[in-house]
Structure formats: structure tokens, C-alpha cells
Motif scaffolding. Structure first.
Motif, mmCIF file in Angstrom:
data_model
loop_
_atom_site.group_PDB
_atom_site.id
_atom_site.type_symbol
_atom_site.label_atom_id
_atom_site.label_comp_id
_atom_site.label_asym_id
_atom_site.label_seq_id
_atom_site.Cartn_x
_atom_site.Cartn_y
_atom_site.Cartn_z
ATOM 1 N N PHE A 60 39.309 55.593 39.231
ATOM 2 C CA PHE A 60 39.038 54.314 38.589
ATOM 3 C C PHE A 60 39.791 53.223 39.298
ATOM 4 O O PHE A 60 41.002 53.245 39.386
ATOM 5 C CB PHE A 60 39.409 54.377 37.113
ATOM 6 N N ARG A 61 39.056 52.292 39.836
ATOM 7 C CA ARG A 61 39.694 51.198 40.550
ATOM 8 C C ARG A 61 40.316 50.264 39.533
ATOM 9 O O ARG A 61 39.800 50.083 38.452
ATOM 10 C CB ARG A 61 38.663 50.437 41.375
ATOM 11 N N THR A 82 33.878 49.663 34.246
ATOM 12 C CA THR A 82 34.022 49.448 35.685
ATOM 13 C C THR A 82 32.804 48.775 36.307
ATOM 14 O O THR A 82 32.820 48.440 37.471
ATOM 15 C CB THR A 82 34.271 50.782 36.399
ATOM 16 N N ASN A 83 31.755 48.636 35.560
ATOM 17 C CA ASN A 83 30.554 48.001 36.096
ATOM 18 C C ASN A 83 30.217 46.814 35.204
ATOM 19 O O ASN A 83 30.149 46.963 33.988
ATOM 20 C CB ASN A 83 29.406 49.031 36.092
ATOM 21 N N ALA A 95 31.247 50.590 40.245
ATOM 22 C CA ALA A 95 31.470 52.034 40.313
ATOM 23 C C ALA A 95 30.147 52.721 40.599
ATOM 24 O O ALA A 95 29.090 52.151 40.404
ATOM 25 C CB ALA A 95 32.015 52.524 38.989
ATOM 26 N N GLU A 104 37.080 55.237 30.814
ATOM 27 C CA GLU A 104 37.073 53.777 30.620
ATOM 28 C C GLU A 104 37.838 53.406 29.351
ATOM 29 O O GLU A 104 38.533 52.394 29.289
ATOM 30 C CB GLU A 104 35.627 53.265 30.540
ATOM 31 N N PHE A 154 38.304 45.832 36.492
ATOM 32 C CA PHE A 154 37.388 46.218 35.424
ATOM 33 C C PHE A 154 37.244 45.080 34.445
ATOM 34 O O PHE A 154 37.959 44.091 34.492
ATOM 35 C CB PHE A 154 37.899 47.460 34.694
#
Ligand code: SAM
Ligand code: SF4
Length: 540
Positions: A30-31, A228-229, A20, A70, A34
Motif C-alpha cells: 500500500f503506497r 488507494t484509488n 493501485a 484499506e 490515499f
């Protein structure tokens, strides 16, 4: 591209598709790839996964909102939902909103209008976050297809609200089940209302609210966070705000200041270290107003302790309020090498009279005293700030004082905003408003001034070797994108033989500078020994 597969043994994480963007963003989608931290259990077979209820979430605003999302995603996945990439694929469409300025607030109503027609397909809509808390049930009037309105102080009740939402085709119900011992708080009510006499179908008028405003003293702590990261992650240590600056909506939308225990924060930091994260950013509207409810650690002590967690190479913290910024924070940065060479210290104005009108709780001189402490650190620490131009009654000479402050401090970056009147705040009733054209002019002057200063400032890095964490790659330019400890973007070239990937740390020789970024060439990979800590090579 780095990725991590499900770990059968620990049952810990899922899949990572993409990194992200760093920091807060407007309209971040938000993809559905994750790392769901701390989740145990077995991954579902694909067919079963397809049958699960689906949701789409779009996030507006600051890093706090990004991180809240998140946790919301983690909560929804835990409740059996599957995240999808488009509104069209989703059963439930959620917007996590921001109301810090008027423009941010309007975005969500545009989105809701754009997708209203999808309601006829049975899709449900929810508004989360600051606009939800600020507008409350008025959202149902403005956008009747919305079923769920939930402020951030009520996120801990989301699981129950989701159950209410799913069962909402039944008769009218009231009150969500409370956790044992939880005291009923003003407006902390989630309810479903059946209003079949309005001409709309029952399902169109489901109303579920979570509007627990300044009453709660609970934080949103969840075991399920969909980060996400895979390399850097946020940890919220304090929620809400008690400062009530005259222009700001946050104390009304995010509730009162409440901190997590330092033990709980450290547990989360250790879990992140174990999962392979190397960078942690501690978050709070005023992160340094942190008060450990167990009384074990001050903010500076917690910062140092997070910096010593095995595997953690970088710790950042944002945002610091000048009134609560003590020398002990600088001492901690001096003592613990993993604490980054960067402090974000919003000033808002260079005029003491205006700071007083803004109810900022410090003078220009007191602010500069804190800058002095930061500058006296053993390492050169980059300093960034926030400025508001055109606050009611700001004279030209007071604006000039902000410009001279920029020179006096020598900021590495400034986030500048035109004053935006916000509902319910004390400043909204002040009658000496500055015309929008004048605000725009002052903003332009300030940005041009800061740009000049940054050109000069960034030149100081030429010829230095800085350590970066790799964030991605710009294929068109054949450049890697890195971030330095000072939070500067450093784009660099590396030989194709070098085995680089996002998340790894390399040393880069700075060969060029721009107002907002640096460029360089990779010179030392993390496997090679450095005799000096790179940050110690930065001029103070
Ligand atoms: N708590 C931090 C502090 O006090 O320094 C700031 C957090 S606030 C969410 C982020 C920034 O938004 C503020 O520093 C301020 O510059 C800006 N901001 C807040 N309210 C605003 C308003 N009504 N108009 C324009 N900018 C605003
Ligand atoms: Fe808003 Fe002031 Fe609180 Fe910062 S300290 S969040 S600017 S009220």
C-alpha cells in the motif's frame, strides 16, 4: 495523473499519488498516498508528520484482503501512525495474509524470516488476516519476533491492540477494554505477555492476539478507510462464510456470515459518490448471501439501490455463490444500467458427484439453470468462474465433465487452481489424493482449453464500440489502458489532442482481440452523446 488535494472546507480527503492495481493481488504494497474517506480535521504540518510513529503494510490475497487493508491503514492513520514505503523506514511492520492455498500461506513466513534481523532495531512485527487466524499463537513459536497476531474478525479491536502494543514495555497486562455492552467472546482476547525469563529481551516477547474466530457477529465498520484509488472503491457488505465447502479454509479464518445493514452500505456508497468515485464494487466471500440485519432490502434490491446513487456509473459485485444466485439479480441488472455486464459465478467442478463431495450445495444442472437466467438477460453479460482441479477422488471422466462445462457455458474468464489441502478442512482427511503431477497436467489442459475458447469469444467484440473507464497508460506502447463494463481489459490508442486521464470514461472501437484482452481506438469521448448504451451493442 489524477490527484486530489486536501479539502479545507469539508476536511474530507488527503492526497492521491498513484492508482493501485485493480482487484486482489499477491504482495500488494500500500503506497502512502490515499484518500482517507470521512476523516475530518486539519492536516498536520510536515515536521509534525515526520515525528509520528510509522508503519509499513504489505497485503497478500483477494480483494477482501485488499479492502481490509484499506480499512486497517485508515485505522492506523487515525491512531496517529504515518504510512511509509519500506520496511526499513517503519516502526511497525504488518503483513495482511492469505491462507487459501499453501503457497500463499508460506509467503508470509518467508517475509518474516527475511526481515527478522530488523527486530534488533526495535521494530515490531504484526501478522494480520487469514494466516493469523489459522495459525494463531503458533506464529509466535515459528517467528518469535512477531508481537501482534490478529485475524480479520478482530480488526474492530485494532485501536485498543495498538495502544497495548505501544505500552508493551510495562508489566504484564491482560484484556483489552471492551466497547460498552460487548459480550466477551471465545478467544476475543488481546493480551500482552512479559516473558523475561526466556533469555530474550522483554520487548522481543510482546504477544498481542486478536483471534475472535467464529464467535463474533460484528462487521469491521470504520469511518476511516484509506482508499488507494480515487475513482473506484470497494464496499464490504457481508463478511465470513457459513458454507463450509470441504476444501476451504475461509469459514475457519473469516468467521461466520454477518451482513451490514443496507442503510449503512448505502450511506457509504453516497459518501463515495459525493467524493467523486464513479465505480463501486460490493464485496463478500459470498456477496449474494447478503441478509440485511434490518430486513429492509434483499441483495438484489441493495444492488439496484447502490446503482442509483448519484454519481455512481458502475457497480460490480463479487463473489456470488451459485446456491444463493436468484433470478432477481439478473432482473436488477436488466433494470439498472449502472450495474455492470459481468457476473463471477464460481462453479469449481462440472461433475455433480464431485460437487457433492466438495459440499457445494448445487448440482451441475442447477448451476446451468442459473447460467440460463444470466444468458436470458436483455444485455449480454460476461460470465467468469473459478475451477479447482485434482480434488481428492476426481476421476478423468469427472475432469472431462469440467471441460465440457467450459464449452457449454462459454466463460469469458476462468480462474483455475490445483487443489491445495488445507488444515482442519474435511477434505484434508480424504485418502484418494491426486498426485501433484496429475493435478498440474489437468490444470494445463484446462487452461489451454479455456484459452482457445477465449480467443473465439473475444473475437465477437471486433467492430463493437465499448465504453471503458481509463485505468492508466502504457507509455512504452503509447496506449491507454481501459476496463469495460464486462470487466475486460481494452488497451487503446487516442489522439494526443484528446484530454484523457485515469478515471474518465470514453468509447472505444474494438479493432483487435487476444485471449485475455482487447485492443482498440478511442472514438467517442464522454462529452459526446451516444445514442445507444454501448453495452446494448454486445452480442448475447
Ligand atoms: N465463496 C466463493 C465461492 O464459493 O464460490 C469463493 C471464494 S474463495 C476465497 C476463492 C476461490 O479459491 C474458490 O472459488 C476456489 O476456487 C479457490 N479455493 C478455495 N480453497 C481452495 C483450495 N483448498 N485449493 C485450491 N483452490 C481453492
Ligand atoms: Fe470457501 Fe465455499 Fe465459503 Fe466460498 S462458499 S468461501 S469456497 S467455504
Amino acid at each position: 495523473m489524477a490527484g486530489r488535494d486536501f479539502d479545507e472546507e469539508s476536511g474530507l480527503s488527503v492526497v492521491v499519488e498513484n492508482l493501485a492495481k485493480p482487484g486482489g493481488n499477491s504482495g500488494a504494497r500500500f503506497r502512502p498516498g490515499f484518500i482517507l474517506t470521512h476523516m475530518s480535521g486539519v492536516r498536520e504540518p510536515a515536521a509534525q508528520e515526520q515525528r509520528r510513529k510509522t508503519f509499513y503494510l504489505e497485503t497478500f490475497g483477494c480483494q477482501m484482503n485488499v479492502h481490509d487493508s484499506e480499512k486497517v491503514v485508515g485505522t492506523l492513520v487515525q491512531q496517529g501512525y504515518r504510512q511509509v514505503e519500506t520496511v526499513e523506514q517503519a516502526d511497525l511492520i504488518l503483513y495482511n495474509t492469505c491462507s487459501i492455498r499453501d503457497k500463499a500461506e508460506q509467503k508470509v513466513f518467508h517475509r518474516l524470516a527475511d526481515y527478522k534481523k530488523l527486530q534488533s532495531q526495535g521494530k515490531k512485527f504484526g501478522v494480520l488476516g487469514c494466516v493469523a487466524q489459522q495459525e494463531g499463537e503458533k506464529i509466535f513459536e515459528r517467528a518469535p519476533h512477531v508481537s501482534l497476531v490478529c485475524g480479520s474478525a478482530s480488526y474492530r479491536n485494532l485501536p485498543q491492540m495498538l495502544v497495548q502494543l505501544e505500552n508493551a514495555s510495562g508489566p504484564a497486562e491482560r484484556a483489552i477494554p471492551r466497547a460498552a455492552g460487548e459480550v466477551a467472546a471465545l478467544r476475543d482476547d488481546a493480551f500482552v505477555e512479559k516473558a523475561s525469563d526466556s533469555g530474550l529481551r522483554t520487548r522481543d516477547l510482546i504477544r498481542i492476539t486478536g483471534l475472535d474466530d467464529r464467535q463474533t457477529d460484528k462487521c469491521f465498520e470504520t469511518e476511516f478507510t484509506a482508499r488507494t484509488n480515487p475513482h473506484r472503491g470497494y464496499i464490504t457488505i457481508i463478511e465470513g462464510c457459513d458454507k463450509f465447502c470441504a476444501y476451504c479454509i475461509v469459514p475457519f479464518t473469516r468467521g461466520k456470515e454477518r451482513s451490514r445493514t443496507s442503510d449503512s452500505v448505502l450511506l457509504e456508497a453516497r459518501q463515495m459518490g459525493d467524493l467523486g468515485y464513479t465505480e463501486i464494487q460490493l464485496l463478500g466471500q459470498n456477496v449474494n448471501s447478503y441478509k440485511d440485519p434490518a430486513g429492509k432490502r434483499s441483495f438484489a434490491e441493495l444492488l439496484a439501490a447502490v446503482g442509483e446513487v448519484p454519481g455512481i456509473r458502475r457497480v460490480r459485485f463479487t463473489t456470488s455463490h451459485p446456491r444463493d444466485f436468484g433470478r432477481d439479480i439478473v432482473d436488477a441488472i436488466d433494470a439498472v444500467p449502472s450495474l455492470c455486464d459481468h457476473v463471477h459465478l464460481p462453479v469449481q467442478s462440472g461433475s455433480t458427484r464431485l460437487l457433492d463431495a466438495m459440499q457445494r450445495l448445487y448440482t451441475r444442472e442447477q448451476y446451468l439453470e442459473r447460467i440460463g437466467w444470466i444468458k436470458s438477460a436483455k444485455r449480454g453479460i460476461a460470465i467468469t468462474t473459478d475451477v479447482i482441479v485434482g480434488f481428492p477422488g476426481e476421476t478423468e471422466s469427472e475432469f472431462e465433465q469440467t471441460l465440457t462445462l467450459l464449452e457449454q457455458v462459454g466463460y469469458d474468464g476462468v480462474f483455475s487452481f490445483k487443489y491445495s489441502p488445507r488444515p482442519n478442512t474435511p477434505a484434508v482427511t480424504l485418502d484418494d489424493a491426486i498426485p501433484d503431477q496429475e493435478k498440474a497436467y489437468r490444470l494445463e489442459v484446462l487452461m489451454a482449453k479455456q484459452r482457445e475458447l477465449q480467443i473465439i469469444r473475444n473475437k465477437r467484440y471486433l467492430g463493437m464500440i465499448l465504453e471503458v473507464m481509463i485505468e492508466g497508460r502504457n507509455e512504452a506502447r503509447q496506449q491507454w489502458i481501459g476496463r469495460t463494463s464486462q470487466n475486460k481489459t481494452l488497451n487503446f490508442l487516442a489522439s494526443p489532442q484528446a484530454k484523457l486521464e485515469p478515471g474518465s470514461y470514453v468509447s472505444v472501437l474494438v479493432t483487435g482481440s487476444f485471449p485475455n484482452s482487447l485492443v482498440g481506438e478511442c472514438c467517442i469521448s464522454e462529452q459526446m452523446e451516444l445514442s445507444v448504451h454501448p453495452s446494448s451493442m454486445i452480442a448475447p
